[in-house]
Design a protein around this motif. Structure first.
Motif, PDB file in Angstrom:
ATOM      1  N   SER A 136       0.830  -1.202   0.000  1.00  0.00           N
ATOM      2  CA  SER A 136       0.000   0.000   0.000  1.00  0.00           C
ATOM      3  C   SER A 136       0.864   1.251   0.000  1.00  0.00           C
ATOM      4  CB  SER A 136      -0.902   0.022   1.230  1.00  0.00           C
ATOM      5  OG  SER A 136      -1.844  -1.014   1.140  1.00  0.00           O
ATOM      6  N   ARG A 196       2.258   2.499  -3.194  1.00  0.00           N
ATOM      7  CA  ARG A 196       1.337   3.082  -4.174  1.00  0.00           C
ATOM      8  C   ARG A 196       1.257   4.606  -4.089  1.00  0.00           C
ATOM      9  NH1 ARG A 196      -2.321   0.838  -7.066  1.00  0.00           N
ATOM     10  NH2 ARG A 196      -2.231  -1.418  -7.304  1.00  0.00           N
ATOM     11  N   ILE A 197       1.746   5.151  -2.998  1.00  0.00           N
ATOM     12  CA  ILE A 197       1.682   6.601  -2.878  1.00  0.00           C
ATOM     13  C   ILE A 197       2.849   7.196  -3.633  1.00  0.00           C
ATOM     14  CG2 ILE A 197       1.552   8.523  -1.272  1.00  0.00           C
ATOM     15  CD1 ILE A 197      -0.596   6.526  -0.727  1.00  0.00           C
ATOM     16  N   PHE A 225      -4.870  11.265  11.597  1.00  0.00           N
ATOM     17  CA  PHE A 225      -5.126  11.773  10.253  1.00  0.00           C
ATOM     18  C   PHE A 225      -5.382  13.277  10.225  1.00  0.00           C
ATOM     19  CE2 PHE A 225      -9.614  11.188  11.378  1.00  0.00           C
ATOM     20  CZ  PHE A 225     -10.231  12.229  10.710  1.00  0.00           C
ATOM     21  N   ILE A 275      -4.041  14.447   2.790  1.00  0.00           N
ATOM     22  CA  ILE A 275      -5.253  13.675   2.525  1.00  0.00           C
ATOM     23  C   ILE A 275      -6.022  14.296   1.361  1.00  0.00           C
ATOM     24  CG2 ILE A 275      -7.512  13.051   3.464  1.00  0.00           C
ATOM     25  CD1 ILE A 275      -6.141  12.753   6.185  1.00  0.00           C
ATOM     26  N   ARG A 300      -4.621  13.272  -1.730  1.00  0.00           N
ATOM     27  CA  ARG A 300      -4.469  11.814  -1.770  1.00  0.00           C
ATOM     28  C   ARG A 300      -2.999  11.436  -1.851  1.00  0.00           C
ATOM     29  NH1 ARG A 300      -8.035  10.860  -6.096  1.00  0.00           N
ATOM     30  NH2 ARG A 300     -10.047  11.206  -5.140  1.00  0.00           N
ATOM     31  N   GLU A 301      -2.183  12.057  -0.999  1.00  0.00           N
ATOM     32  CA  GLU A 301      -0.751  11.794  -1.066  1.00  0.00           C
ATOM     33  C   GLU A 301      -0.233  11.090   0.178  1.00  0.00           C
ATOM     34  OE1 GLU A 301       1.423  15.328  -1.945  1.00  0.00           O
ATOM     35  OE2 GLU A 301       0.594  15.467  -3.958  1.00  0.00           O
ATOM     36  N   VAL A 302      -1.140  10.374   0.851  1.00  0.00           N
ATOM     37  CA  VAL A 302      -0.681   9.682   2.045  1.00  0.00           C
ATOM     38  C   VAL A 302      -1.536   8.438   2.228  1.00  0.00           C
ATOM     39  CG1 VAL A 302      -2.219  10.901   3.631  1.00  0.00           C
ATOM     40  CG2 VAL A 302      -0.034  10.068   4.473  1.00  0.00           C
ATOM     41  N   TYR A 303      -0.935   7.428   2.836  1.00  0.00           N
ATOM     42  CA  TYR A 303      -1.685   6.213   3.091  1.00  0.00           C
ATOM     43  C   TYR A 303      -2.385   6.333   4.440  1.00  0.00           C
ATOM     44  CZ  TYR A 303      -2.620   1.390   4.401  1.00  0.00           C
ATOM     45  OH  TYR A 303      -3.234   0.240   4.825  1.00  0.00           O
ATOM     46  N   LEU A 304      -3.670   5.995   4.464  1.00  0.00           N
ATOM     47  CA  LEU A 304      -4.458   6.093   5.688  1.00  0.00           C
ATOM     48  C   LEU A 304      -4.859   4.707   6.141  1.00  0.00           C
ATOM     49  CD1 LEU A 304      -7.098   8.911   5.063  1.00  0.00           C
ATOM     50  CD2 LEU A 304      -5.094   8.998   6.534  1.00  0.00           C
ATOM     51  N   GLU A 305      -4.800   4.511   7.457  1.00  0.00           N
ATOM     52  CA  GLU A 305      -5.304   3.250   7.987  1.00  0.00           C
ATOM     53  C   GLU A 305      -5.861   3.495   9.380  1.00  0.00           C
ATOM     54  OE1 GLU A 305      -2.657  -0.219   7.566  1.00  0.00           O
ATOM     55  OE2 GLU A 305      -3.352  -0.811   9.563  1.00  0.00           O
ATOM     56  N   GLU A 307     -12.209   1.891   7.193  1.00  0.00           N
ATOM     57  CA  GLU A 307     -10.849   1.357   7.121  1.00  0.00           C
ATOM     58  C   GLU A 307      -9.794   2.462   7.082  1.00  0.00           C
ATOM     59  OE1 GLU A 307     -10.673  -1.525   3.935  1.00  0.00           O
ATOM     60  OE2 GLU A 307     -12.640  -2.290   4.515  1.00  0.00           O
ATOM     61  N   ASP A 308     -10.065   3.534   6.347  1.00  0.00           N
ATOM     62  CA  ASP A 308      -9.045   4.583   6.223  1.00  0.00           C
ATOM     63  C   ASP A 308      -9.086   5.536   7.419  1.00  0.00           C
ATOM     64  OD1 ASP A 308      -8.686   3.355   3.871  1.00  0.00           O
ATOM     65  OD2 ASP A 308      -9.302   5.021   2.590  1.00  0.00           O
ATOM     66  N   PHE A 309     -10.292   6.013   7.707  1.00  0.00           N
ATOM     67  CA  PHE A 309     -10.388   7.039   8.750  1.00  0.00           C
ATOM     68  C   PHE A 309     -10.666   6.460  10.133  1.00  0.00           C
ATOM     69  CE2 PHE A 309     -11.053   9.343   4.839  1.00  0.00           C
ATOM     70  CZ  PHE A 309     -10.299  10.484   5.045  1.00  0.00           C
ATOM     71  N   ALA A 353     -10.911  18.680   2.881  1.00  0.00           N
ATOM     72  CA  ALA A 353      -9.859  17.732   2.508  1.00  0.00           C
ATOM     73  C   ALA A 353     -10.430  16.325   2.385  1.00  0.00           C
ATOM     74  CB  ALA A 353      -8.733  17.768   3.534  1.00  0.00           C
ATOM     75  N   TYR A 363     -10.527  13.878  -0.808  1.00  0.00           N
ATOM     76  CA  TYR A 363     -10.000  12.516  -0.758  1.00  0.00           C
ATOM     77  C   TYR A 363     -10.999  11.553  -1.395  1.00  0.00           C
ATOM     78  CZ  TYR A 363      -8.095   8.282   1.529  1.00  0.00           C
ATOM     79  OH  TYR A 363      -7.565   7.045   1.800  1.00  0.00           O
ATOM     80  N   PRO A 416       0.506   4.953  -9.926  1.00  0.00           N
ATOM     81  CA  PRO A 416      -0.421   3.900  -9.508  1.00  0.00           C
ATOM     82  C   PRO A 416      -1.578   4.482  -8.704  1.00  0.00           C
ATOM     83  CG  PRO A 416       1.480   3.959  -8.052  1.00  0.00           C
ATOM     84  CD  PRO A 416       1.723   4.987  -9.118  1.00  0.00           C
ATOM     85  N   LEU A 417      -2.668   3.750  -8.694  1.00  0.00           N
ATOM     86  CA  LEU A 417      -3.832   4.203  -7.954  1.00  0.00           C
ATOM     87  C   LEU A 417      -3.549   4.236  -6.449  1.00  0.00           C
ATOM     88  CD1 LEU A 417      -6.029   4.690  -9.959  1.00  0.00           C
ATOM     89  CD2 LEU A 417      -7.120   2.556  -9.288  1.00  0.00           C
ATOM     90  N   HIS A 418      -4.074   5.253  -5.796  1.00  0.00           N
ATOM     91  CA  HIS A 418      -3.977   5.323  -4.336  1.00  0.00           C
ATOM     92  C   HIS A 418      -4.632   4.069  -3.733  1.00  0.00           C
ATOM     93  CE1 HIS A 418      -5.024   6.623  -0.252  1.00  0.00           C
ATOM     94  NE2 HIS A 418      -4.018   7.467  -0.349  1.00  0.00           N
ATOM     95  N   PRO A 419      -4.074   3.556  -2.626  1.00  0.00           N
ATOM     96  CA  PRO A 419      -4.638   2.317  -2.059  1.00  0.00           C
ATOM     97  C   PRO A 419      -6.158   2.370  -1.874  1.00  0.00           C
ATOM     98  CG  PRO A 419      -2.680   2.960  -0.849  1.00  0.00           C
ATOM     99  CD  PRO A 419      -2.907   4.025  -1.870  1.00  0.00           C
TER     100      PRO A 419
END
Lengths: 494, 431
Positions: free
Chosen positions: A159, A162-163, A181, A188, A191-196, B160-162, B196, B200, B219-222
């Motif tokens: 993941s 991919r960023i 976050f 965000i 869309r330049e960061v991975y969020l989980e 899942e993300d936030f 923001a 997203y 590549p596509l963002h996850p």
């Protein structure tokens, strides 16, 4: 302003050769300075902030912006990290920041503008720190972030990889930091960061952005506080005028005064739309004529424009009603839309006088969605649609492609200004020169409109000299009569 | 309502207006779930009376003659019921929680919104350029599947993300859905943060004057990669086939799609399908198109570029058809109004009921309970010794709301409070 900047002296003695010069502006300077210096500092910083604003309006990406901005900053707000210049650079930076912070705390809109540009400047400076400059900056300001252990990074490596955009370090070996976050809002949005699960995994190369967001939060709070002290500072006879003037240097958002031009009536609007409206308002007008409705922001943009163009509230109600009731009942119109129009004129709700939107807002804040026609066509139309719209104007092919070119270069406001110039050429009629006044054209739709109307009035006068002469005489007579009655009135009063 | 409903045995409520002042009066007097509503909006706040979250919440009501009244407020369920029965609002909109009781908005200096749920509004009318079965305000089970797509993608990203947990989905009464994210972090978001988050989420942009519909980069963002995994099967099931929107089921439709391919390739396929188009199913056609996509190599020769399809094409196609289209204005500001859950839609009479996001694909907007149906059900069971609510099919929605949303949220509040207490005790050293 009073005594010595103790912080920077302390720092200088700790590391005389390598100072961390980028400031978070946590403590205002206390020192003496001349009024002249005060103004020069403020104006220099303002020039930098306005350059940033202009670049952002053109949609420059952070990288491009950096390259364009560097020489300007170097000239007006240098920050030498060593050498004899270092202390005075730091002083100017700090003093000018605090002056503008105060001057721009006046209103919500000014605060927002200042905050945005200052954050961009701050970001720019962080990005120019070399070597371990950034690490030292973090240390010095006590900023700490939680590093992601290698095992956790490796578990997410697909993941993370991919960023895009983190400077050539593969995800397998890069260092990541885990932050809530909320601290990574900018990343965000792009869309330049991975969020989980509510956390952002920020690569080291993007940590700047997190620091900027902390800076933004603290500056935003400080601005709110500053607005409380503005009144006291502005009351000082030496500072008051300077503070107010500083703020006036800005924004080019001059409210268009419409004293020397007549108001307009609903009956004139169709003709005026073709003759004197900038593209953005024309689009709304044509959409309204075609669909007999406009969505909220379209009504807002067009309604405020018409209001400033001199359309009275009653006339505006009449104007919109005539269109809207082609697809709805009068009843429905007066229930759902009339309130809004009265609100626009400050007759309902919180009774604010709303000012018409300037180009800045249209370009930056007013992107239209489906079924919407507001915003700035130069900014929000794609090239094909813009070309199609321009082909219906009075511009010839060469002029059209020039305007299109400007829009493509993201010089939206210049594109609009060129359009104006081509549509309002200098000409000589019956020996009279007709020249349009370009003041504010390309900064505000109402300035465009007004300049165009004046131009056409002058043109009409030049084409019909006898009519103009008659009018002039009539006016003179009117003034004479008024003077006469005034004299009589005075006599009577005596 | 569809003709089918009229034929259903026992649908004695099906004829006549589904919404009128008498029905509304009955609904507000006997059925509206005031208790649950207020428990939700109180957010477990301890402050008594006018200091509580509930008391500082703005409600905006639209009355019978379209008169708007804003800044309505109350401190408990009983007061809410009094207000509703007195005003009989045709529409109920929920605003922000302000820094003081909204009623005082004129007298309080610095009156400002303090918090509000993160909300999304998704409307089927925003899909008019891709749906073929309905337009404007009409909805059917076919185009409802766009809502399935939207809900699945939003749910996964929000959770899942936030890491949000307290999310409730509401049918908006006519042609769309609302999503309320109620975690404390979500409610406290600044306008900038909301903007923001919206960015997203948004992928499909453009309108009448902007042709480009999606702007993706490789590549596509996850999160987008996950969205594609969720959407592609739905795209196959509901968009390309004859029983869905028919994108690859007729030459007239697939021609528009082929135009989005590089010209040479699109032309070749078009010719080929013109002759043999009927030999392959929509799914086979989609598989064939996907097969043409190759990931771009940095050193790819120009010639090759012209004869191959960029990998992004398949993502762009699926996303421009069924990636969620949010009404951004609704989500961007803390003080935007949004229709309240359990209000009734004045045009359809349908109640804005919560639904289970996991079962969104089987949710049928054309059979959602209407005010007339509720009145009929009350009538049918007038002698039964149960709560009014339990005589009606609204009971199911209210129970779902409690079980799936309200109670888990309240349990989480309890946990948070215990943790706080323990932490405080630990600090003092007395466990």
């Amino acid at each position: 302003m009073l005594v010595g900047n103790r912080r920077s002296t302390a720092r200088a003695s700790a590391a005389p050769s390598q100072r961390v010069t980028v400031s978070l502006y946590e403590k205002p300077p206390r020192e003496e300075m001349t009024l002249e210096e005060f103004e020069v500092f403020a104006v220099d910083r303002l020039k930098v902030l306005r350059t940033i604003d202009a670049l952002r309006q053109k949609g420059f990406k952070p990288k491009e912006l950096e390259a364009e901005l560097a020489p300007v900053v170097r000239e007006l707000l240098p920050l030498a990290s060593a050498g004899p210049q270092a202390p005075s650079d730091a002083r100017k930076d700090s003093v000018s920041h605090f002056i503008l912070r105060l001057a721009y705390s006046r209103s919500e809109e000014l605060r927002r503008w200042f905050l945005t540009q200052e954050c961009a400047l701050f970001r720019h400076r962080l990005s120019r720190l070399r070597g371990d400059g950034f690490a030292r900056f973090l240390r010095e300001h006590g900023l700490r972030f939680e590093e992601v252990p290698d095992s956790e990074r490796d578990a997410r490596v697909t993941s993370l990889a991919r960023i895009k955009n983190y400077e050539n370090v593969p995800a397998q070996t890069a260092t990541y930091y885990r932050v809530p976050f909320l601290e990574a809002i900018d990343l965000i949005g792009r869309r330049e960061v991975y969020l989980e699960k509510g956390y952002a995994y920020v690569p080291q190369a993007k940590l700047h952005s997190i620091v900027v967001s902390r800076f933004r939060a603290s500056l935003s709070r400080s601005l709110a506080k500053a607005s409380g002290s503005l009144a006291a500072a502005a009351a000082d006879p030496r500072l008051g005028p300077l503070l107010t003037n500083v703020e006036k240097h800005d924004l080019e958002r001059q409210d268009v005064d419409d004293d020397d031009i007549e108001g307009i009536t609903p009956e004139q609007i169709d003709a005026l739309a073709d003759q004197s409206m900038p593209l953005c308002m024309q689009q709304l007008h044509y959409a309204l004529k075609r669909d007999h409705k406009l969505k909220h922001w379209g009504r807002q943009q067009y309604g405020l424009f018409l209001k400033a163009a001199g359309l009275s509230m009653e006339d505006q109600l009449r104007f919109f009603q005539a269109e809207f009731t082609k697809i709805m009942t009068h009843d429905q119109f007066s229930k759902e839309y009339a309130y809004n129009i009265r609100h626009r004129y400050g007759k309902e709700g919180k009774r604010t006088e709303y000012s018409p939107y300037g180009c800045y807002k249209l370009v930056m804040d007013m992107a239209p969605g489906p079924g919407e026609y507001h915003g700035c066509p130069y900014r929000h139309f794609d090239a094909d649609h813009l070309a199609a719209v321009l082909s219906k104007t009075s511009l010839d092919a060469g002029e059209q492609s020039l305007v299109l070119g400007k829009a493509k270069e993201r010089n939206y406001q210049i594109a609009c200004q060129r359009h104006f110039e081509f549509a309002h050429k200098k000409q000589t009629v019956n020996g009279k020169k007709v020249v349009a006044n370009l003041d504010g054209v390309g900064n505000h739709p109402n300035a465009w409109f007004k300049a165009s109307r004046v131009y056409h009035q002058d043109l009409h006068a030049a084409e019909h000299p006898e009519e103009a002469k008659a009018k002039e005489e009539e006016r003179a007579k009117g003034i004479a009569a008024a003077n006469q009655s005034q004299v009589e009135g005075m006599v009577l009063a005596n | 309502m569809s003709a089918m409903d009229l034929d259903q045995p026992g649908a004695g409520w099906a004829s006549g207006p589904q919404f009128d002042p008498d029905l509304l009066r009955l609904y507000y007097a006997r059925l509206f779930p005031y208790d649950q509503w207020c428990k939700w909006m109180a957010y477990n706040s301890d402050e008594p009376g006018t200091g509580s979250q509930l008391a500082r919440r703005e409600l905006s009501l639209t009355l019978a003659d379209d008169v708007y009244i804003r800044y309505q407020c109350f401190t408990n369920a009983k007061e809410m019921k009094t207000l509703m029965t007195k005003r009989q609002p045709h529409k109920i909109d929920i605003g922000a929680v302000f820094n003081c009781v909204p009623r005082d908005h004129l007298s309080v200096k610095n009156f400002r919104p303090e918090s509000r749920e993160l909300v999304f509004d998704i409307d089927l009318s925003d899909y008019d350029d891709v749906r073929t079965c309905c337009q404007g305000a009409t909805v059917c089970k076919k185009c409802w599947q766009y809502m399935t797509c939207a809900v699945k993608v939003c749910e996964s990203a929000l959770r899942e993300d936030f890491g949000f947990e307290h999310i409730v989905w509401i049918y908006s009464g006519r042609r769309g859905v609302h999503c309320w994210v109620c975690d404390e972090t979500a409610r406290e978001l600044t306008n900038d943060a909301r903007l923001a988050i919206i960015k997203y989420f948004s992928v499909v942009s453009g309108n009448e004057n902007q042709a480009k519909k999606t702007q993706l980069s490789s590549p596509l963002h996850p999160s987008l990669e996950r969205a594609y995994r969720l959407l592609e099967p739905l795209f196959v099931e509901h968009v390309i086939g004859e029983n869905g929107q028919g994108l690859l089921a007729s030459s007239e439709r697939w021609e528009t799609l082929l135009k989005t391919l590089p010209e040479e390739i699109g032309g070749q396929i078009s010719k080929h399908w013109e002759k043999n188009g009927n030999d392959t199913s929509p799914l086979e056609k989609w598989e064939a198109l996907k097969g043409l996509c190759v990931s771009e190599k940095p050193n790819q020769a120009k010639k090759q570029k012209r004869t191959s399809v960029p990998e992004l094409w398949k993502y762009e196609t699926v996303f421009s058809q069924c990636y969620p289209r949010l009404d951004e204005n609704v989500s961007k500001h803390r003080n935007h109004l949004l229709k309240s859950p359990f209000a009734a839609h004045p045009k359809t009479g349908r109640v804005c009921v919560p639904f289970d996001a996991k079962k969104v694909s089987t949710f049928d907007p054309t059979t959602v309970v209407t005010l007339r149906q509720l009145a009929y059900e009350l009538d049918q069971h007038s002698g039964d010794d149960v709560l009014d609510l339990d005589k009606t099919s609204l009971a199911h929605s209210v129970r779902f709301f409690e079980k799936d949303f309200l109670h888990p949220m309240m349990r989480a509040w309890g946990r948070a409070r215990r943790d706080d207490a323990e932490y405080a005790a630990a600090l003092k050293g007395d466990f």
